[in-house]
Design an enzyme around this catalytic site. Sequence first.
Site, PDB file in Angstrom:
ATOM      1  N   TYR A  36       0.841  -1.043   0.059  1.00  0.00           N
ATOM      2  CA  TYR A  36      -0.179   0.023   0.060  1.00  0.00           C
ATOM      3  C   TYR A  36       0.934   0.969  -0.053  1.00  0.00           C
ATOM      4  CZ  TYR A  36      -3.730  -3.497   1.733  1.00  0.00           C
ATOM      5  OH  TYR A  36      -4.647  -4.037   1.834  1.00  0.00           O
ATOM      6  N   HIS A  98       1.036 -12.197   2.505  1.00  0.00           N
ATOM      7  CA  HIS A  98      -0.413 -11.186   1.700  1.00  0.00           C
ATOM      8  C   HIS A  98      -0.971 -12.201   0.775  1.00  0.00           C
ATOM      9  CE1 HIS A  98      -1.125  -6.826   0.462  1.00  0.00           C
ATOM     10  NE2 HIS A  98      -2.086  -7.565  -0.112  1.00  0.00           N
TER      11      HIS A  98
END
Length: 258
Positions: A36, A98
């Site tokens: 991000y 992730h």
Amino acid sequence: MNLPPVGLGTMGIDDPDAVATALSLGYRHLDTARIYENETVVGEGLAAGLAGGEFDREDVTVATKLWIDDLAADAVAPAARESADRLGVDAIDLLYVHRPRGDYDPEATLPALDRLVDEGLVRNVGASNFELPDLDRAVDVLDAPLAAHQTELHPLFYKPKLLDHAREHGYPVVAYSPLAGGRVREVDAVVEVADAHGTTPEAVAIAWATAKDPVVTIPKASSEAHLRANLAAANLELTESEVAAIDAVEREAELFPE
């Protein structure tokens, strides 16, 4: 681990004030990821919130994720330390894989994460976007208990078998994109339940998700109004028939496929 029904998803948030405001309103779970590129923003928001003195660092679960090129055995520790530094924390409360892709090798990646738990840099290890075989392997290989599984979950997409696995092994499911990118406003069953309660489709989507043990949610929001509304949605109680009506929605509208 114990997580509140509603946390803050921060993908796309680039203002520390949004994070600080969330904390001032009572949010106690912050979720970010290396990919991000806003761990520093989240860390600055956390620091600003802590400066207010209304809560302690131990009250907040700070979660981040290792991207697929951080998952080789010798890359895990350096990546985690970089994330902790950007977040401004001594220890990451919850560190996820992730996606089980790229450099991920359960026999190498997961022991490297266990070592970080032993060292104290990481308090809990989680999985994100795993399927059942991936989850089974993680449970078998990890010394530390699997602390959470983060997965896309909303009225247009969810996999009940993933919830069954979480119940069997005693960890929460962290639902990302619980508002389906705003598409819950277009789901008739959700709108009908919202009208019956005099509330919004967004609130119903969050309430529907959190009604499914052991699900917690991390909707993204940055305005104070939306932050308040999402937090309050956890108090909305749906009937069994209302939950069933949303369960019956034709789904498979996955926002983030592989």
